[in-house]
Scaffold this motif. Sequence first.
Motif, mmCIF file in Angstrom:
data_model
loop_
_atom_site.group_PDB
_atom_site.id
_atom_site.type_symbol
_atom_site.label_atom_id
_atom_site.label_comp_id
_atom_site.label_asym_id
_atom_site.label_seq_id
_atom_site.Cartn_x
_atom_site.Cartn_y
_atom_site.Cartn_z
ATOM 1 N N ARG A 86 0.408 15.570 2.048
ATOM 2 C CA ARG A 86 -0.491 14.618 1.395
ATOM 3 C C ARG A 86 0.149 14.163 0.093
ATOM 4 O O ARG A 86 0.567 14.993 -0.721
ATOM 5 N N SER A 107 -4.582 6.555 -4.963
ATOM 6 C CA SER A 107 -4.599 6.418 -3.511
ATOM 7 C C SER A 107 -3.912 7.627 -2.885
ATOM 8 O O SER A 107 -3.069 8.273 -3.506
ATOM 9 N N ASP A 125 0.829 -1.193 0.000
ATOM 10 C CA ASP A 125 0.000 0.000 0.000
ATOM 11 C C ASP A 125 0.866 1.247 0.000
ATOM 12 O O ASP A 125 1.954 1.266 0.580
ATOM 13 N N ARG A 157 0.503 12.565 6.304
ATOM 14 C CA ARG A 157 1.375 12.485 7.479
ATOM 15 C C ARG A 157 1.453 13.892 8.074
ATOM 16 O O ARG A 157 1.365 14.889 7.358
ATOM 17 N N ALA A 173 2.455 4.449 1.186
ATOM 18 C CA ALA A 173 2.776 4.814 2.564
ATOM 19 C C ALA A 173 3.798 5.944 2.581
ATOM 20 O O ALA A 173 4.529 6.150 1.607
ATOM 21 N N GLU A 178 -2.169 9.271 0.839
ATOM 22 C CA GLU A 178 -1.601 9.035 2.166
ATOM 23 C C GLU A 178 -1.223 10.387 2.762
ATOM 24 O O GLU A 178 -0.732 11.269 2.054
#
Length: 187
Positions: free
Chosen positions: A159, A167, A37, A171, A39, A169
């Motif tokens: 982002r 997708s 995935d 942080r 990350a 992700e």
Amino acid sequence: FSLPRNYYRVAVTMTDVDAQTHSAYRTNVSARNFDDDLALSDVLFAQKIAPTGEMSPFARGPLEVVPHPIRRYAVGTAVPVYFEVYDLQLDERGQSDYQVEYRVVPSSDDKKSIFDRFSGEKTVFASRFDGSGYNATEPLHLTIGSENLKPGLYDFMVRIKDEYWQSIELRQATFRIVEPREKPDQD
């Protein structure tokens, strides 16, 4: 380190031999299994990010990323930031295509999710750029200018969007801006 997925406590102790003083830094680390995935690594605030000239314990590929564990920067100084993106989808040419968007917002104890905070917070600074590469893992670094930041705590929110998998992700990490120290008068 190559650690199994778990939660770790890491501590570093430093001793000044001449002054006979000690200092310690402790943090918590969660080692994740990134599987397949999209990350993001943890965000690392740095003292400096520069090409490596020689062997360094802070080498990240061709870069030397010297950590700044207290994450405190004076108004007007650069805030170097480093993070890595894992498991980007590669196209038939072996190339990744992704978008990076980041924001600096005043730090908050609000319990909103990072997705809600990213789009709904009072943004002090924001930027976005597109990137591509020939690896599923991309090291990224950028510098935040602090000239227009007032002293206080700020959240850096990033982002990543993988354009092939569609997708996303996110942080977040916190840093502090402080008043610059005044230089003593020189006679």
